[in-house]
Enzyme design. Sequence first.
Site, PDB file in Angstrom:
ATOM      1  CB  CYS A 118      -4.468  -3.294   3.423  1.00 14.67           C
ATOM      2  SG  CYS A 118      -4.735  -2.581   5.025  1.00 14.67           S
ATOM      3  NE  ARG A 176       7.106  -3.614  12.531  1.00 14.46           N
ATOM      4  CZ  ARG A 176       6.135  -4.177  11.823  1.00 14.46           C
ATOM      5  NH1 ARG A 176       6.421  -4.909  10.779  1.00 14.46           N
ATOM      6  NH2 ARG A 176       4.875  -4.002  12.157  1.00 14.46           N
ATOM      7  CE  LYS A 210       3.058  -0.796   3.842  1.00 15.51           C
ATOM      8  NZ  LYS A 210       4.152  -1.751   3.998  1.00 15.51           N
ATOM      9  CG  ASP A 211      -1.098   1.939   5.967  1.00 18.37           C
ATOM     10  OD1 ASP A 211      -0.767   0.737   5.873  1.00 18.37           O
ATOM     11  OD2 ASP A 211      -0.390   2.806   6.523  1.00 18.37           O
ATOM     12  NE  ARG A 237       0.865  -3.580  15.341  1.00 17.80           N
ATOM     13  CZ  ARG A 237       0.038  -2.591  15.632  1.00 17.80           C
ATOM     14  NH1 ARG A 237      -1.015  -2.802  16.399  1.00 17.80           N
ATOM     15  NH2 ARG A 237       0.246  -1.382  15.153  1.00 17.80           N
ATOM     16  NE  ARG A 281       2.704  -7.546   1.217  1.00 18.34           N
ATOM     17  CZ  ARG A 281       4.017  -7.346   1.247  1.00 18.34           C
ATOM     18  NH1 ARG A 281       4.812  -7.990   0.413  1.00 18.34           N
ATOM     19  NH2 ARG A 281       4.553  -6.502   2.109  1.00 18.34           N
ATOM     20  NE  ARG A 282       6.850  -6.759   4.153  1.00 15.84           N
ATOM     21  CZ  ARG A 282       6.756  -5.582   4.776  1.00 15.84           C
ATOM     22  NH1 ARG A 282       6.436  -5.538   6.063  1.00 15.84           N
ATOM     23  NH2 ARG A 282       6.958  -4.460   4.115  1.00 15.84           N
TER      24      ARG A 282
END
Length: 336
Positions: free
Chosen positions: A249, A162, A86-87, A156, A134-135
């Site tokens: 992305c 996190r 996805k990166d 981040r 997106r989330r």
Amino acid sequence: MSTPHKETRALRLGTRRSKLAMAQSGQVADAVRRLTGRPVELVEITTYGDVSREHLAQIGGTGVFVTALRDALLRGEVDFAVHSLKDLPTTQPGELALAAVPVREDPRDVIVARDALKFTDLPRGARIGTGSPRRMAQLNAYARTHGLDIETVPIRGNVDTRIRYVHDGELDAVVLAAAGLSRIGRIDEVTDFLSVDTVLPAPGQGALAIECAADNAELIAALGELDDPFTRAAVTAERSLLAALEAGCSAPVGALADLSPLSAPLERGDPHADEQNVNEMHLRGVVGTTDGTRMVQLSTTGPVPQSHEQAMALGRELATEMLAQGAAGLMGERAH
């Protein structure tokens, strides 16, 4: 005929230094050792995305974790590299080959919340951390349509950082990728798996990309043994959708191609899911404003792509329909 020296020289695998990158690169290294009988050594490379404290959307999103690894490949400092797919920017450089896309892990997003809470059980005003537009877009849209009161907070940092926000009480929950937690052995900390009907994952989420120099036919052939054709077809369709929307992305775009009727076994991570008789691919796409007020979400179903071109076409067709419904206006600044 190859010289004995060439056959036994250690293959150098370029990897980011994060715990997740090291874990997934280590798993690939083990597989390559088994396949080739050659030693594989990990070469740690620091990328701009690892050292910058800025939010990913601000530093360009696309490619910030990838460029340094690709540069090392092009300079011949490493033989191959492992990326989170996805990166990867959607344009593949001609000098590099995407030699393998192994079987995908669970593509879903997950919640790690205080008090083992599910997403829908979070208290009013719950603060949910994520660095992903997106989330944010999809969580806010879901909350809006289901009468939930949440606040999405940009964060981040690596997985440890996190999750610590939740343990320290700064946030009620954080959203992470199931695949990442699984690869570092922390999947048991998940308090809720988000259905893909609630949050569509990032294009390529849960999949790895193994790259090497395009002119190294021997290595391409060896790494190709790790390729999973179903996963490759699915992520190709997803990334084609992303490219056709002209979105990087870090844009609020979700996409998932799954193999009908396989969504349930795939979501469960059933390793034998792809051995069933599969004849259709279902592609879903979503784009929305980060506050969740406006969303375009569409899907299409077609025969399982038998070629790269067919997979690309599936993604392009859905993107065209989404653009016709106003998707471009929901992405803010178009990525170039």
